[in-house]
Write a protein that holds these residues in place. Structure first.
Motif, PDB file in Angstrom:
ATOM      1  N   GLY A   1       0.820  -1.206   0.000  1.00  0.00           N
ATOM      2  CA  GLY A   1       0.000   0.000   0.000  1.00  0.00           C
ATOM      3  C   GLY A   1       0.856   1.259   0.000  1.00  0.00           C
ATOM      4  O   GLY A   1       0.436   2.301   0.503  1.00  0.00           O
ATOM      5  N   THR A   2       2.072   1.191  -0.583  1.00  0.00           N
ATOM      6  CA  THR A   2       3.019   2.306  -0.469  1.00  0.00           C
ATOM      7  C   THR A   2       2.496   3.605  -1.084  1.00  0.00           C
ATOM      8  O   THR A   2       2.618   4.671  -0.476  1.00  0.00           O
ATOM      9  CB  THR A   2       4.369   1.922  -1.111  1.00  0.00           C
ATOM     10  OG1 THR A   2       4.875   0.784  -0.414  1.00  0.00           O
ATOM     11  CG2 THR A   2       5.364   3.058  -1.002  1.00  0.00           C
TER      12      THR A   2
ATOM     13  N   THR B   1      -0.595   4.477  -1.549  1.00  0.00           N
ATOM     14  CA  THR B   1      -1.695   4.941  -0.692  1.00  0.00           C
ATOM     15  C   THR B   1      -1.107   5.711   0.478  1.00  0.00           C
ATOM     16  O   THR B   1      -1.537   6.821   0.813  1.00  0.00           O
ATOM     17  CB  THR B   1      -2.491   3.727  -0.154  1.00  0.00           C
ATOM     18  OG1 THR B   1      -2.958   2.970  -1.258  1.00  0.00           O
ATOM     19  CG2 THR B   1      -3.645   4.160   0.716  1.00  0.00           C
ATOM     20  N   TRP B   2      -0.100   5.116   1.079  1.00  0.00           N
ATOM     21  CA  TRP B   2       0.605   5.703   2.215  1.00  0.00           C
ATOM     22  C   TRP B   2       1.194   7.074   1.832  1.00  0.00           C
ATOM     23  O   TRP B   2       1.015   8.062   2.529  1.00  0.00           O
ATOM     24  CB  TRP B   2       1.702   4.701   2.593  1.00  0.00           C
ATOM     25  CG  TRP B   2       2.503   4.977   3.796  1.00  0.00           C
ATOM     26  CD1 TRP B   2       2.124   4.792   5.100  1.00  0.00           C
ATOM     27  CD2 TRP B   2       3.857   5.441   3.834  1.00  0.00           C
ATOM     28  NE1 TRP B   2       3.156   5.110   5.927  1.00  0.00           N
ATOM     29  CE2 TRP B   2       4.238   5.514   5.187  1.00  0.00           C
ATOM     30  CE3 TRP B   2       4.792   5.806   2.854  1.00  0.00           C
ATOM     31  CZ2 TRP B   2       5.490   5.932   5.595  1.00  0.00           C
ATOM     32  CZ3 TRP B   2       6.047   6.230   3.266  1.00  0.00           C
ATOM     33  CH2 TRP B   2       6.384   6.287   4.621  1.00  0.00           C
ATOM     34  N   ALA B   3       1.867   7.094   0.662  1.00  0.00           N
ATOM     35  CA  ALA B   3       2.492   8.336   0.201  1.00  0.00           C
ATOM     36  C   ALA B   3       1.434   9.418  -0.042  1.00  0.00           C
ATOM     37  O   ALA B   3       1.621  10.583   0.335  1.00  0.00           O
ATOM     38  CB  ALA B   3       3.283   8.084  -1.078  1.00  0.00           C
TER      39      ALA B   3
ATOM     40  N   LEU C   1      -1.539   9.651   1.324  1.00  0.00           N
ATOM     41  CA  LEU C   1      -2.141  10.086   2.590  1.00  0.00           C
ATOM     42  C   LEU C   1      -1.259  11.105   3.282  1.00  0.00           C
ATOM     43  O   LEU C   1      -1.737  12.057   3.889  1.00  0.00           O
ATOM     44  CB  LEU C   1      -2.343   8.881   3.519  1.00  0.00           C
ATOM     45  CG  LEU C   1      -3.592   8.052   3.279  1.00  0.00           C
ATOM     46  CD1 LEU C   1      -3.612   6.846   4.211  1.00  0.00           C
ATOM     47  CD2 LEU C   1      -4.840   8.914   3.514  1.00  0.00           C
TER      48      LEU C   1
ATOM     49  N   TYR D   1      10.668   5.785  -0.780  1.00  0.00           N
ATOM     50  CA  TYR D   1       9.481   4.962  -0.535  1.00  0.00           C
ATOM     51  C   TYR D   1       9.807   3.474  -0.666  1.00  0.00           C
ATOM     52  O   TYR D   1       9.067   2.719  -1.289  1.00  0.00           O
ATOM     53  CB  TYR D   1       8.343   5.363  -1.489  1.00  0.00           C
ATOM     54  CG  TYR D   1       7.773   6.710  -1.142  1.00  0.00           C
ATOM     55  CD1 TYR D   1       6.902   6.832  -0.061  1.00  0.00           C
ATOM     56  CD2 TYR D   1       8.122   7.858  -1.848  1.00  0.00           C
ATOM     57  CE1 TYR D   1       6.391   8.074   0.295  1.00  0.00           C
ATOM     58  CE2 TYR D   1       7.614   9.092  -1.493  1.00  0.00           C
ATOM     59  CZ  TYR D   1       6.751   9.195  -0.435  1.00  0.00           C
ATOM     60  OH  TYR D   1       6.249  10.410  -0.074  1.00  0.00           O
TER      61      TYR D   1
ATOM     62  N   GLY E   1      10.109   1.347   1.783  1.00  0.00           N
ATOM     63  CA  GLY E   1       9.320   0.538   2.707  1.00  0.00           C
ATOM     64  C   GLY E   1       7.998   0.169   2.066  1.00  0.00           C
ATOM     65  O   GLY E   1       7.478   0.900   1.231  1.00  0.00           O
ATOM     66  N   ALA E   2       7.487  -1.003   2.424  1.00  0.00           N
ATOM     67  CA  ALA E   2       6.187  -1.416   1.887  1.00  0.00           C
ATOM     68  C   ALA E   2       5.093  -0.861   2.791  1.00  0.00           C
ATOM     69  O   ALA E   2       5.016  -1.213   3.956  1.00  0.00           O
ATOM     70  CB  ALA E   2       6.112  -2.934   1.811  1.00  0.00           C
ATOM     71  N   GLY E   3       4.286   0.049   2.234  1.00  0.00           N
ATOM     72  CA  GLY E   3       3.179   0.589   3.018  1.00  0.00           C
ATOM     73  C   GLY E   3       2.149  -0.500   3.270  1.00  0.00           C
ATOM     74  O   GLY E   3       2.014  -1.431   2.473  1.00  0.00           O
ATOM     75  N   PRO E   4       1.440  -0.416   4.388  1.00  0.00           N
ATOM     76  CA  PRO E   4       0.488  -1.482   4.705  1.00  0.00           C
ATOM     77  C   PRO E   4      -0.746  -1.426   3.806  1.00  0.00           C
ATOM     78  O   PRO E   4      -1.194  -0.350   3.400  1.00  0.00           O
ATOM     79  CB  PRO E   4       0.101  -1.172   6.156  1.00  0.00           C
ATOM     80  CG  PRO E   4       0.295   0.314   6.287  1.00  0.00           C
ATOM     81  CD  PRO E   4       1.431   0.671   5.376  1.00  0.00           C
ATOM     82  N   THR E   5      -1.282  -2.604   3.474  1.00  0.00           N
ATOM     83  CA  THR E   5      -2.559  -2.631   2.767  1.00  0.00           C
ATOM     84  C   THR E   5      -3.694  -2.623   3.795  1.00  0.00           C
ATOM     85  O   THR E   5      -4.812  -2.243   3.502  1.00  0.00           O
ATOM     86  CB  THR E   5      -2.684  -3.882   1.884  1.00  0.00           C
ATOM     87  OG1 THR E   5      -2.426  -5.026   2.703  1.00  0.00           O
ATOM     88  CG2 THR E   5      -1.688  -3.864   0.756  1.00  0.00           C
TER      89      THR E   5
ATOM     90  N   VAL F   1      -1.688   4.358   8.898  1.00  0.00           N
ATOM     91  CA  VAL F   1      -0.710   5.233   8.271  1.00  0.00           C
ATOM     92  C   VAL F   1      -0.596   6.480   9.140  1.00  0.00           C
ATOM     93  O   VAL F   1      -1.604   7.129   9.427  1.00  0.00           O
ATOM     94  CB  VAL F   1      -1.129   5.615   6.841  1.00  0.00           C
ATOM     95  CG1 VAL F   1      -0.174   6.650   6.267  1.00  0.00           C
ATOM     96  CG2 VAL F   1      -1.155   4.379   5.957  1.00  0.00           C
TER      97      VAL F   1
ATOM     98  N   TYR G   1      -4.288   7.386  10.165  1.00  0.00           N
ATOM     99  CA  TYR G   1      -5.337   6.960   9.232  1.00  0.00           C
ATOM    100  C   TYR G   1      -5.491   5.449   9.334  1.00  0.00           C
ATOM    101  O   TYR G   1      -4.489   4.727   9.313  1.00  0.00           O
ATOM    102  CB  TYR G   1      -4.972   7.288   7.785  1.00  0.00           C
ATOM    103  CG  TYR G   1      -4.845   8.756   7.476  1.00  0.00           C
ATOM    104  CD1 TYR G   1      -5.957   9.504   7.098  1.00  0.00           C
ATOM    105  CD2 TYR G   1      -3.603   9.389   7.533  1.00  0.00           C
ATOM    106  CE1 TYR G   1      -5.832  10.851   6.788  1.00  0.00           C
ATOM    107  CE2 TYR G   1      -3.473  10.728   7.227  1.00  0.00           C
ATOM    108  CZ  TYR G   1      -4.592  11.455   6.862  1.00  0.00           C
ATOM    109  OH  TYR G   1      -4.458  12.776   6.552  1.00  0.00           O
TER     110      TYR G   1
ATOM    111  N   ARG H   1      -6.431  -1.334   1.447  1.00  0.00           N
ATOM    112  CA  ARG H   1      -5.934  -0.174   0.695  1.00  0.00           C
ATOM    113  C   ARG H   1      -6.885   1.014   0.682  1.00  0.00           C
ATOM    114  O   ARG H   1      -6.666   1.961  -0.062  1.00  0.00           O
ATOM    115  CB  ARG H   1      -5.655  -0.536  -0.770  1.00  0.00           C
ATOM    116  CG  ARG H   1      -4.706  -1.661  -0.981  1.00  0.00           C
ATOM    117  CD  ARG H   1      -4.945  -2.206  -2.362  1.00  0.00           C
ATOM    118  NE  ARG H   1      -4.173  -3.411  -2.575  1.00  0.00           N
ATOM    119  CZ  ARG H   1      -2.884  -3.392  -2.913  1.00  0.00           C
ATOM    120  NH1 ARG H   1      -2.278  -2.264  -3.118  1.00  0.00           N
ATOM    121  NH2 ARG H   1      -2.243  -4.522  -3.049  1.00  0.00           N
TER     122      ARG H   1
END
Lengths: 280, 131
Positions: A175-176, A178-180, A182, B30, B32-36, B40, B110, B115
């Motif tokens: 979800g990178t 999405t994270w960015a 946000l 970026y 790092g793997a953002g969480p699904t 956040v 958040y 996602r």
């Protein structure tokens, strides 16, 4: 390999690239990366020197040191821009800019947008004298340009290595973005949050682009220019959505372009001036 | 020779190094793997002014970028009195604006599910008030 690395390149390209690179230094220092100048006001306790700073025993930034480095850097850049003493002035700019970067990045956040620019500052002085109107080619110019091109490509390719190392193989499906969005998304980019599949596709696209970047070094010139144009579009799209742009990296990327044609333009204009006078 | 050394350092930095190795550290854009699914976090400095207003502190006033703030989060949580420096920097840089009498580190969290954002909460992590 060494034939490829030292393939003679136009001195004029180095001369024009120097104008771009040294011309960008004051833009960077005074307009686009202004937070560094602000670090002189921060308490010494916030300073977390990076390895290079510790090895060289660089002094702790202060309200006196930061403006001093800034002025010295701008003065050296002015000399380098004039084309005088290219090795000495260029070397001074490279060293002072590195110190400026260490001042910028020793407060808890390191930027990753200027490796190729630092390489450009380091190798451009090695070419020695070069004029924008020159028609000569040299192996030294070829080597310097290759180094910058390699650094540009390494920035993309190795960032996928970093993604694998830190984010793991699942990065493209994470979800990178999405994270960015946000954390940094511009208002008009936020609707993208409602399309997570599109964002996932974009993540696969980014990894594909980064892994393919070494092709830039070997494809015919036309494809090279197309590739550079594609990368510029990528950086502009990033800027439009999350407000991050790798300006110094983009400047260094000009090492792929036939900049000598710009140098030729200037010569042609100069050639025309006497003719115009005659016509009067 | 120099090229080989530089390339070697760069490769080693990417595989083994950290940000501390700058400019040879790994390219962590970026990475790092953002969480699904999960949370956040986005951290900001908030301030209360002498005029009673509640404001988000702009980077130009704090002298600190958000990533730097987040890099030093543990320090501010342990020693919230350090936030007084933000008020001082603001007073120095924006002498015409109302002074900050309180500074807080606020984290917006958040909630992301599959996602998609499903909600958010704000948490004050550290605070300083003028004595």
């Amino acid at each position: 390999m060494s034939r490829w690395l030292f393939a003679p390149a136009p001195l004029a390209r180095v001369a024009v690239l120097r104008l771009l690179v040294y011309g960008f230094v004051p833009v960077d220092v005074l307009l686009t990366t202004t937070y560094i100048a602000g670090h002189g006001d921060l308490p010494a306790s916030a300073y977390q020197p990076l390895m290079v700073g510790r090895l060289l025993h660089l002094p702790t930034p202060s309200a006196l040191l930061v403006p001093a480095v800034e002025v010295a850097l701008l003065l050296a850049t002015a000399v380098a821009l004039s084309g005088r003493a290219p090795r000495l002035a260029g070397g001074a700019v490279a060293a002072l800019y590195l110190q400026w970067m260490l001042i910028g990045m020793s407060y808890g956040k390191v930027d990753h947008d200027r490796f190729a620019f630092l390489v450009a500052l380091a190798v451009l002085p090695t070419v020695g004298a070069a004029r924008p109107g020159s028609r000569e080619r040299s192996a030294a110019a070829g080597w310097a340009l290759r180094c910058i091109q390699l650094a540009v490509v390494a920035t993309y390719f190795l960032s996928t290595i970093a993604k694998l190392r830190y984010g793991g193989w699942g990065w493209p499906n994470s979800g990178t973005l999405t994270w960015a969005l946000l954390r940094r998304g511009h208002g008009f980019a936020l609707p993208l949050l409602d399309h997570p599949e599109l964002l996932r596709l974009a993540q696969w696209g980014i990894v594909g682009m980064e892994l393919a970047s070494p092709l830039l070094l070997v494809v015919p010139r036309r494809w090279q220019y197309l590739g550079v144009a594609g990368l510029v579009v990528f950086h502009l799209a990033t800027f439009a959505t999350i407000g991050i742009i790798f300006l110094p990296h983009l400047v260094a990327m000009a090492a792929f372009l036939p900049l000598e044609r710009l140098g030729g333009l200037r010569v042609r204009v100069r050639d025309c001036v006497p003719a115009t006078r005659v016509a009067q | 020779m120099g090229l080989l050394l530089g390339a070697g350092l760069l490769l080693l930095g990417s595989v083994r190094g950290s940000d501390d190795w700058f400019p040879f550290g790994p390219f962590l854009m970026y990475a790092g793997a953002g969480p699904t699914d999960g949370v956040v976090e986005s951290t900001a400095l908030h301030a209360t002014t002498a005029a009673g207003a509640h404001v988000v502190v702009p980077e130009s006033s704090s002298g600190m970028r958000r990533a730097e703030l987040e890099g030093q989060l543990a320090t501010f949580v342990a020693r919230p009195q350090l936030l007084a420096a933000v008020a001082d920097t603001h007073a120095q840089r924006q002498p015409r604006e109302a002074r900050y009498i309180g500074v807080q580190v606020v984290q917006r969290r958040y909630e992301v599910h599959d996602r998609r954002v499903v909600g958010h909460t704000d948490v004050v992590l550290a605070g300083w008030g003028a004595p």
